[in-house]
Every structure is written in structure tokens, then in C-alpha cells.
Design an enzyme around this catalytic site. Structure first.
Site, short mmCIF file in Angstrom:
data_model
loop_
_atom_site.label_atom_id
_atom_site.label_comp_id
_atom_site.label_asym_id
_atom_site.label_seq_id
_atom_site.Cartn_x
_atom_site.Cartn_y
_atom_site.Cartn_z
N TYR A 1 0.90 -1.18 0.02
CA TYR A 1 0.09 -0.09 0.03
C TYR A 1 0.76 1.09 -0.04
CZ TYR A 1 -3.49 3.34 1.70
OH TYR A 1 -4.28 4.64 1.73
N ASP B 1 9.36 2.75 -0.14
CA ASP B 1 8.18 3.18 0.65
C ASP B 1 8.42 2.88 2.15
OD1 ASP B 1 5.98 3.96 2.04
OD2 ASP B 1 4.53 3.44 0.53
N LYS C 1 4.36 8.87 8.70
CA LYS C 1 3.81 8.37 10.16
C LYS C 1 4.89 8.82 11.18
CE LYS C 1 1.05 4.92 8.33
NZ LYS C 1 1.16 3.98 7.17
C1 PLP Z 1 0.15 4.45 5.84
C2 PLP Z 1 1.01 4.41 4.68
C3 PLP Z 1 1.01 5.20 3.34
C4 PLP Z 1 -0.14 6.25 3.18
O1 PLP Z 1 0.00 7.31 4.27
P1 PLP Z 1 -0.97 8.33 4.74
O2 PLP Z 1 -0.35 9.29 5.63
O3 PLP Z 1 -1.91 7.37 5.45
O4 PLP Z 1 -1.57 8.81 3.46
C5 PLP Z 1 1.66 4.95 2.36
N1 PLP Z 1 2.72 3.68 2.27
C6 PLP Z 1 2.74 3.03 3.31
C7 PLP Z 1 3.71 1.98 3.35
C8 PLP Z 1 1.90 3.33 4.48
O5 PLP Z 1 2.00 2.40 5.68
#
Ligand code: PLP
Length: 443
Positions: free
Chosen positions: A156, A251, A279
Site C-alpha cells: 500500500y 516506501d 507516520k
Molecule cells: C500509511 C502508509 C501510506 C499512506 O500514508 P497516509 O499518511 O495514510 O497517506 C503509504 N505507504 C505506506 C507503506 C503506509 O504504511
């Protein structure tokens, strides 16, 4: 099922105030929540509404205390209401909440990120992980002059149009949109492959030589439950991307500052070309970032031609919270302790599931872990999907009723924070033993 008290064996556990709050929220907010996972769709029932949080605990408006293993889905690695972070926010608050002009604090946190994350020489702050991933995809395409992105099934990267793709029937495939409103055109350059399958990536490079801008992945997958990379997999991706002239794009929104101060790239010793962060970097306020070498980042406007902007980017409160969090992580490195606590939790959950006779596997990297109700290792999304999600739903509610707040889906990782104690972990394991016995029988 009584919607407010789905746990079957803890009669005292009910959520009348949360139920009323949820009904009210549903009248003005789609599904009653501002982000879908919070609605507990994957486990059935209705979510408790939260009143406050402190340290390792959440408190709902019905008077329950929970040991929190979600940590706001990752940011709260220091626990809730950490003194240093609160002080930093309070100080920033006194001087102004947003200027739309540069501040010195932005350089301070940029320098802290560069110092911590091995592959980053320059960094641009944005407001969410979605925005970071979206912007970094643009940079990868803009710098390479190539269009295609290789993405891993089950990973994701936020709700970016071009990354909201689901697998077709073949293993290596052009994806199809997985939400209405995402057009086939916007995912046409996204190629899906299974995680942990280096050959699948090699096949794409063979089919589209010189056309792939980036291989994008969570170096340790957290958004399909916790799935580590196979030994040698990240190395293979590093080599293939180099050979083809594509970028390796980590990511690290979830893994950054979590698996080590320098994230998965420090822990596994692999340097990606592009990294996105989120995060933890905002310390519980909205902030995220993407970074790379100077050469790549100087393509970003206004230094270069690739456009990207944000009214609240580098927001003073978010930068203050993020900077205080990164400084605390640097000064008091909690990583060894997190490792030991998380190992204790993983071993305890494994033992509890074994004793209850439940087919399962516990997977963990650092302070991220998942108890899969699947017999055998989970190496990719196909494996993860074989888990017994009905059993997970029952287990989840039995745990909640016993004061343990786990992620409300089989396909999410749990997080241990620096505020958790051995006593919390032992309580959790005991609760899991009871919850597994209560939920393992016929529904
Ligand atoms: C949470 C997450 C996102 C998205 O971040 P948001 O601040 O919710 O838009 C993207 N990549 C990874 C791996 C994530 O865990």
C-alpha cells in the site's frame, strides 16, 4: 450479533456511548469515519470511540482502557503524549501555527532525516504518506523520462490513483483499478508483481527494457500483515534496477524510523534511489516526506522543473512534533528494547496459538508483527489471503474485550512502542490465550 458487543465470552464488555457516537457520526461522515479501516469493516461490529490516550494506553468514551498496538497506525513509536514531543508542540504553538513562509525548524528536521536515513541527501516535506508516494512517483518518472512503475501486489502506498491497482489473473500483470473513480488510463503504466518474487521483476524488465521508471515497494511489507523480504530479494532488486537504469523506490512510510533509526534501508543495508517517509516523521501530527540524492532531488521545483507544492507543507507544529520524535529516537535509541519486547510478544502469541491448537504463524521484524491464522509462512499477498479472517474477527473482539487493542484486520501489522512494558506484553499474551480458546470453537 449485538453490534456494540461482538465479543461472546466477556459479558461485561459493551459500548453504549460509542454506539451512540457512531450513529451520530454516520449521519454526517461517510461510514462514520475519516479513514476506512477505523470503521472495523474487516472484523464486523462498531468501533469504540476514543476519549484520550496516554503512554501505551487508549481510553474510550465508555470507560475502557486498552493496551494500544496500533499506535495511530504507526506514528506513536514513543507512546502517546510523550513529554518531549508535547513540549515541542507547545513551544511551537506560542510562535504561530502556520506562516506559508520558510522557517529554520524545517532545515533542522531535514538535517535530522538526512543524518538518519542512509540514502537521503535532500528531502522535501509534505503532509501525508499518500502525498509523499505520489510526489516521489512523479520524481522517478520525471528524472528517468520513463513511465512504468513496478508495484507489488498487497503493498500500500496511499490512495494515489496510479497505485490503486489490483491484480488481474496472471501472476505478472497489468493491474486493473481497485476503486471506482480510478480510470484504466491512470493505472495503465502500473505493473503488478508478487512480493518476494525476483524472477517476476526480471520478467518485467525483460518485457519492457528501458521503460521502467521505478520498482516501488515496502521493503518490509506491513499493509498485508507483516511480511519480511526473503533473504537476497532486496539485493536482487537493487542489482536489476541498476542494470536497467530504473530507480529502486522504498516506501518507508511505515518502516522509516521504526525498524531502525534509518529504517529498513539501514536494517537490511540496501540503498534505494528514492525513499518516502511518513507516520513517525510527524510525531503524531500530519507530516511526511520524500528524499533521495542531491542529484535527484534538485529536479524538484523550485530547484528544478518537476512541480510539487503544498500550502501546509513543513507546518510548524508538525515539524516540531516530528523533530522532537526523531531527536528522542536518536538520543535514547529504543530499538534494542523494542526488539526484545516484540520478540517476547511474538513468542508468547505463538505459544498461545499452539496451545489452543490454532493453525497460525507469527511473523515479525523489529517492533512490527502479525499473528496470521494461516498454517505456514506468509511470503506474499496470495499466502496472506489464505488466512482465516473469520477466526481473526472473533479473536480481535475477544482481545478488545480483554483490553488489548490490535489492528482491526488480519492484513495489518501490530506495533510495539517504547512506552510498552514487559507487564503489558505478558498481560497481552495471557489475554491471547483466553481469547484464542474463546474464539477457536465453532462460531
Ligand atoms: C500509511 C502508509 C501510506 C499512506 O500514508 P497516509 O499518511 O495514510 O497517506 C503509504 N505507504 C505506506 C507503506 C503506509 O504504511
Amino acid at each position: 450479533m449485538n453490534a456494540t458487543t461482538p465479543a461472546r465470552s466477556v459479558p461485561g464488555y459493551c459500548l453504549p456511548h460509542s454506539h451512540a457516537a457512531f450513529l451520530r457520526a454516520n449521519r454526517s461522515i461517510p461510514g462514520g469515519v475519516n479513514s476506512p479501516a477505523r470503521a472495523f469493516g474487516a472484523v464486523g461490529g462498531e468501533p469504540p470511540f476514543m476519549a484520550r490516550a496516554e503512554g501505551q494506553f487508549l481510553y474510550d468514551i465508555d470507560g475502557h482502557q486498552y493496551i494500544d498496538y496500533i499506535g495511530s497506525w504507526g506514528p506513536m513509536i514513543l507512546g502517546h503524549g510523550h513529554q518531549r514531543v508535547k513540549r515541542a508542540i507547545a513551544e511551537a504553538l506560542e510562535t504561530g501555527t502556520s506562516f506559508g513562509a520558510p522557517t529554520e525548524r524545517e532545515s533542522e528536521i531535514a538535517e535530522a532525516v538526512i543524518e538518519a536515513v542512509p540514502s537521503i541527501e535532500k528531502v522535501r516535506f509534505v503532509s501525508s504518506g499518500t502525498e509523499a508516494a505520489m510526489s516521489a512517483v512523479r520524481v522517478a518518472r520525471g528524472v528517468t523520462g520513463r513511465a512504468k512503475i513496478i508495484k507489488m501486489t498487497g503493498h500500500y502506498h496511499g490512495h494515489v490513483d496510479s497505485l490503486l491497482v489490483q491484480a488481474g489473473s496472471a501472476a505478472t500483470t497489468l493491474g486493473t483499478p481497485n476503486s471506482p473513480g480510478v480510470t484504466p488510463g491512470s493505472v495503465a503504466d502500473t505493473i503488478l508483481v508478487p512480493f518476494n518474487d525476483a524472477k517476476a521483476v526480471a520478467d518485467v524488465f525483460a518485457a519492457y527494457p528501458g521503460q521502467v521508471a521505478a520498482v516501488l515497494l515496502e521493503p518490509v511489507a506491513g499493509n498485508m500483515g507483516l511480511v519480511p523480504p526473503r533473504p537476497g530479494y532486496l539485493e536482487a532488486l537493487r542489482k536489476m534496477t541498476e542494470t536497467d537504469g530504473a530507480m529502486l523506490f522504498f516506501d518507508e512510510v511505515m518502516t522509516g524510523f521504526r525498524l531502525a533509526l534509518g529504517g529498513a534501508q539501514e536494517r537490511f543495508g540496501i540503498r534505494p534511489d528514492v525513499t518516502c517517509l511518513g507516520k513517525i516523521i510527524g510525531g503524531g501530527l500530519p507530516a511526511a516526506a520524500y528524499g533521495a540524492s542531491r542529484g535527484i532531488m534538485d529536479f524538484v521545483s523550485p530547484a528544478g522543473p518537476i512541480y510539487q507544492a503544498g500550502t501546509l507543507s513543513g507546518n510548524p507544529l508538525a515539524m516540531a512534533a516530528g523533530l522532537a520524535t526523531l531527536r528522542e529516537l536518536r538520543d535514547r535509541s529504543p530499538y534494542d528494547r523494542l526488539e526484545a519486547l516484540s520478540a517476547r510478544l511474538a513468542e508468547g502469541l505463538d505459544r498461545a496459538a499452539k496451545d489452543a491448537g490454532v493453525p497460525h504463524v507469527v511473523q515479525r521484524v523489529g517492533s512490527m508483527l502479525t499473528l496470521f491464522f494461516h498454517d505456514g509462512p506468509v511470503e506474499n499477498y496470495e499466502d496472506a489471503k489464505r488466512s482465516d479472517t473469520k477466526l481473526f474477527g472473533r479473536f480481535f473482539w475477544e482481545m478488545l474485550a480483554r483490553g488489548v487493542y490490535l489492528p482491526c484486520s488480519q492484513f495489518e501489522a501490530a506495533f510495539v512502542s517504547a512506552a510498552h512494558t514487559e507487564a503489558d506484553v505478558d498481560h497481552t499474551i495471557e489475554a491471547a490465550s483466553e481469547a484464542l480458546r474463546a474464539s477457536a470453537g465453532p462460531p
